[in-house]
Motif scaffolding. Structure first.
Motif, PDB file in Angstrom:
ATOM      1  N   PRO A  17      16.984 -17.614   0.680  1.00  0.00           N
ATOM      2  CA  PRO A  17      16.574 -16.570  -0.496  1.00  0.00           C
ATOM      3  C   PRO A  17      16.292 -14.996  -0.003  1.00  0.00           C
ATOM      4  O   PRO A  17      15.560 -15.025   0.977  1.00  0.00           O
ATOM      5  CB  PRO A  17      15.494 -17.368  -1.320  1.00  0.00           C
ATOM      6  N   THR A  18      16.667 -13.997  -0.739  1.00  0.00           N
ATOM      7  CA  THR A  18      16.567 -12.951  -0.399  1.00  0.00           C
ATOM      8  C   THR A  18      14.909 -12.637  -0.605  1.00  0.00           C
ATOM      9  O   THR A  18      14.293 -11.784   0.132  1.00  0.00           O
ATOM     10  CB  THR A  18      17.045 -11.723  -1.521  1.00  0.00           C
ATOM     11  N   ALA A  19      14.090 -13.416  -1.413  1.00  0.00           N
ATOM     12  CA  ALA A  19      12.774 -13.323  -1.574  1.00  0.00           C
ATOM     13  C   ALA A  19      12.052 -13.620  -0.339  1.00  0.00           C
ATOM     14  O   ALA A  19      11.175 -13.113   0.141  1.00  0.00           O
ATOM     15  CB  ALA A  19      12.253 -14.144  -2.560  1.00  0.00           C
ATOM     16  N   SER A  24       9.080 -11.784   4.296  1.00  0.00           N
ATOM     17  CA  SER A  24       8.976 -11.763   5.655  1.00  0.00           C
ATOM     18  C   SER A  24       8.606 -10.378   6.237  1.00  0.00           C
ATOM     19  O   SER A  24       7.707 -10.217   7.108  1.00  0.00           O
ATOM     20  CB  SER A  24      10.036 -12.370   6.519  1.00  0.00           C
ATOM     21  N   ILE A  25       9.356  -9.525   5.608  1.00  0.00           N
ATOM     22  CA  ILE A  25       9.196  -7.927   6.047  1.00  0.00           C
ATOM     23  C   ILE A  25       8.091  -7.423   5.723  1.00  0.00           C
ATOM     24  O   ILE A  25       7.070  -6.942   6.433  1.00  0.00           O
ATOM     25  CB  ILE A  25      10.391  -7.135   5.516  1.00  0.00           C
ATOM     26  N   ALA A  26       7.574  -7.719   4.236  1.00  0.00           N
ATOM     27  CA  ALA A  26       6.397  -7.322   3.747  1.00  0.00           C
ATOM     28  C   ALA A  26       5.198  -7.808   4.604  1.00  0.00           C
ATOM     29  O   ALA A  26       4.005  -6.774   4.792  1.00  0.00           O
ATOM     30  CB  ALA A  26       6.092  -7.704   2.307  1.00  0.00           C
ATOM     31  N   LYS A  27       5.267  -9.060   5.102  1.00  0.00           N
ATOM     32  CA  LYS A  27       4.048  -9.591   5.947  1.00  0.00           C
ATOM     33  C   LYS A  27       3.609  -8.748   7.163  1.00  0.00           C
ATOM     34  O   LYS A  27       2.596  -8.821   7.706  1.00  0.00           O
ATOM     35  CB  LYS A  27       4.320 -11.104   6.006  1.00  0.00           C
ATOM     36  N   SER A  38      13.904  -5.291  13.934  1.00  0.00           N
ATOM     37  CA  SER A  38      15.687  -5.517  14.062  1.00  0.00           C
ATOM     38  C   SER A  38      15.871  -6.898  13.124  1.00  0.00           C
ATOM     39  O   SER A  38      15.282  -7.803  13.620  1.00  0.00           O
ATOM     40  CB  SER A  38      16.061  -5.510  15.266  1.00  0.00           C
ATOM     41  N   ILE A  39      16.737  -6.564  12.219  1.00  0.00           N
ATOM     42  CA  ILE A  39      17.066  -7.737  11.399  1.00  0.00           C
ATOM     43  C   ILE A  39      18.594  -7.918  11.379  1.00  0.00           C
ATOM     44  O   ILE A  39      19.165  -7.095  11.559  1.00  0.00           O
ATOM     45  CB  ILE A  39      16.577  -7.331   9.996  1.00  0.00           C
ATOM     46  N   CYS A  85       6.671 -10.368  17.273  1.00  0.00           N
ATOM     47  CA  CYS A  85       7.102 -11.405  16.476  1.00  0.00           C
ATOM     48  C   CYS A  85       8.600 -11.960  16.412  1.00  0.00           C
ATOM     49  O   CYS A  85       9.452 -10.992  16.927  1.00  0.00           O
ATOM     50  CB  CYS A  85       6.972 -11.107  15.017  1.00  0.00           C
ATOM     51  N   MET A  86       8.845 -12.910  16.250  1.00  0.00           N
ATOM     52  CA  MET A  86      10.340 -13.447  16.126  1.00  0.00           C
ATOM     53  C   MET A  86      10.363 -14.571  15.111  1.00  0.00           C
ATOM     54  O   MET A  86       9.670 -15.397  14.922  1.00  0.00           O
ATOM     55  CB  MET A  86      10.728 -14.195  17.424  1.00  0.00           C
TER      56      MET A  86
END
Length: 148
Positions: A17-19, A24-27, A38-39, A85-86
């Protein structure tokens, strides 16, 4: 760094899910020692094969072995690059064209280790993990996908 060494489950049922990606990015905004992320997002393509169009891919895996191998790769990558992080998520089950099936997210104090680690994880995951994709075509026929 990692904290605990337990094996993390990378598998998500269906499309990622895009959410989950956004969350994950927001955290990470509170982690002020991170300077680069990097994503990699793997998305299902509507490939044309012998006049038929791929409408979905159905993923299966030897989950226990895949998770053990991913754990070993994770340990090696943390040993090789100075990551903060990973995060790794891979779909199981049916994922339609246009949907996300793989999400790899690495973070570091600087961009270069995050980018290099992300790329290596994606390449090793595709080469070493027992995960298979069956292409499902618009006419409901299917074939096993070559993992390239």
């Amino acid at each position: 760094m990692m904290g605990d060494k337990k094996i993390k489950n990378i598998f998500v049922d269906g499309a990622i899910p895009t959410a989950l990606i956004a969350d994950s990015i927001a955290k990470h905004s509170s982690k002020t020692d991170i300077g680069g992320h990097s994503i990699f997002l793997g998305q299902i393509r509507a490939d044309k094969v012998d006049g038929k169009v791929v409408s979905a891919i159905e993923y299966t895996a030897y989950q226990e072995l895949a998770l053990e191998k991913m754990h070993a790769i994770r340990e090696e990558i943390f040993g090789k690059y100075p990551l903060t992080c990973m995060h790794i998520y891979h779909s199981l089950g049916t994922v339609k064209t246009g949907e996300i099936c793989l999400f790899v997210f690495t973070s570091s104090a600087h961009r270069k280790p995050a980018i290099a680690a992300c790329e290596e994880i994606v390449e090793r995951l595709k080469a070493e993990l027992p995960i298979w994709g069956k292409e499902i075509f618009d006419d409901s026929t299917h074939q096993w996908k070559e993992n390239i």
